[in-house]
Design a protein around this motif. Structure first.
Motif, mmCIF file in Angstrom:
data_model
loop_
_atom_site.group_PDB
_atom_site.id
_atom_site.type_symbol
_atom_site.label_atom_id
_atom_site.label_comp_id
_atom_site.label_asym_id
_atom_site.label_seq_id
_atom_site.Cartn_x
_atom_site.Cartn_y
_atom_site.Cartn_z
ATOM 1 N N GLY A 34 0.821 -1.212 0.000
ATOM 2 C CA GLY A 34 0.000 0.000 0.000
ATOM 3 C C GLY A 34 0.850 1.256 0.000
ATOM 4 N N ARG A 150 0.004 1.245 -6.595
ATOM 5 C CA ARG A 150 -1.018 1.377 -5.547
ATOM 6 C C ARG A 150 -0.907 2.725 -4.825
ATOM 7 N N GLY A 154 -3.517 5.344 -5.833
ATOM 8 C CA GLY A 154 -4.447 5.185 -4.729
ATOM 9 C C GLY A 154 -4.425 6.347 -3.759
ATOM 10 N N PRO A 175 -8.462 10.081 -6.150
ATOM 11 C CA PRO A 175 -7.779 8.801 -5.924
ATOM 12 C C PRO A 175 -8.658 7.610 -6.279
ATOM 13 N N ASN A 176 -8.013 6.564 -6.746
ATOM 14 C CA ASN A 176 -8.722 5.322 -7.052
ATOM 15 C C ASN A 176 -8.827 4.505 -5.765
ATOM 16 N N GLY A 177 -10.001 4.488 -5.178
ATOM 17 C CA GLY A 177 -10.194 3.823 -3.896
ATOM 18 C C GLY A 177 -9.936 2.334 -3.940
ATOM 19 N N LEU A 179 -7.519 0.776 -5.322
ATOM 20 C CA LEU A 179 -6.101 0.478 -5.141
ATOM 21 C C LEU A 179 -5.673 0.540 -3.681
ATOM 22 N N VAL A 180 -6.480 1.144 -2.849
ATOM 23 C CA VAL A 180 -6.181 1.183 -1.420
ATOM 24 C C VAL A 180 -6.469 -0.173 -0.777
ATOM 25 N N SER A 184 -6.273 -5.462 -4.300
ATOM 26 C CA SER A 184 -5.775 -4.909 -5.561
ATOM 27 C C SER A 184 -4.364 -5.394 -5.864
#
Length: 207
Positions: A34, A150, A154, A175-177, A179-180, A184
């Motif tokens: 992460g 990520r 993310g 942000p692309n949630g 990827l959190v 992912s």
């Protein structure tokens, strides 16, 4: 013909990557990718443990009874992991807390056991050490690639430094949630494996 030191080092990163070719050691992708900082620390830890465990086992390989070789390999790996964990707690306590139990779980990493049993038990110390470094770097390449994607997409950061200013901070990036989320990591590793095997079809399993 025996491989040169350069071949042992380089081929383990791309041509014989332990994650891309054998799909080993992927559990770390869930927990430590992460953020690039935690992925980097885990990569260094695994590389050091793989290299020095292979070196140690290769040095004593002729003195290891066949009936207890697996147990002794685990003991060597566990000792090195404990040493690494203690160093992290002493000098990098915050990172140690973020990694939590996952440093201890290095003991169960199939890459380390695989190189100890498959290479170090039948090769001299120096090639075994270089092979360990190469496989650690191959693992690190995948882990850091996943962590880069990520964290960047993310959270909009790299190593905690802002690259994309998010909407919540007055910027433009959303942000692309997904990827959190830890899952992912598996999708990204699958994508990297597909890309590597497309580039190098020899890494695909035989039909």
């Amino acid at each position: 013909m025996a491989e040169s030191s350069k071949e042992l080092l380089v081929r383990s990163i791309f041509q014989r990557n332990p994650i891309a070719l054998l799909v080993l050691g992927i559990c770390s992708a869930l927990a430590v990718t992460g953020q690039m900082s935690t992925a980097l620390v885990m990569s260094i830890c695994v590389t050091l443990v793989t290299a020095f465990s292979s070196l140690t086992i290769s040095i004593v390989r002729y003195q290891i009874p066949n009936t207890v070789r697996i147990g002794l390999q685990i003991m060597v790996i566990a000792t090195l992991v404990i040493l690494v964990d203690q160093i992290l707690q002493a000098f990098f306590y915050e990172l140690s807390k973020q990694l939590s139990i996952f440093v201890g779980l290095i003991i169960t990493n199939c890459i380390i056991m695989g190189r100890a049993e498959g290479f170090a038990m039948s090769n001299p110390p120096i090639p075994s050490f270089i092979d360990g470094i190469g496989n650690g770097l191959g693992y690190s390449f995948i882990l850091m690639s996943v962590a880069l994607i990520r964290e960047l997409f993310g959270a909009g950061t790299i190593f905690g430094y802002t690259i994309f200013t998010t909407v919540s901070n007055g910027g433009w990036y959303v942000p692309n949630g997904m990827l959190v989320l830890p899952a992912s990591g598996f999708f990204l590793i699958a994508l990297l494996i597909w890309l590597i095997r497309t580039y190098d079809p020899e890494q695909q399993e035989s039909q």
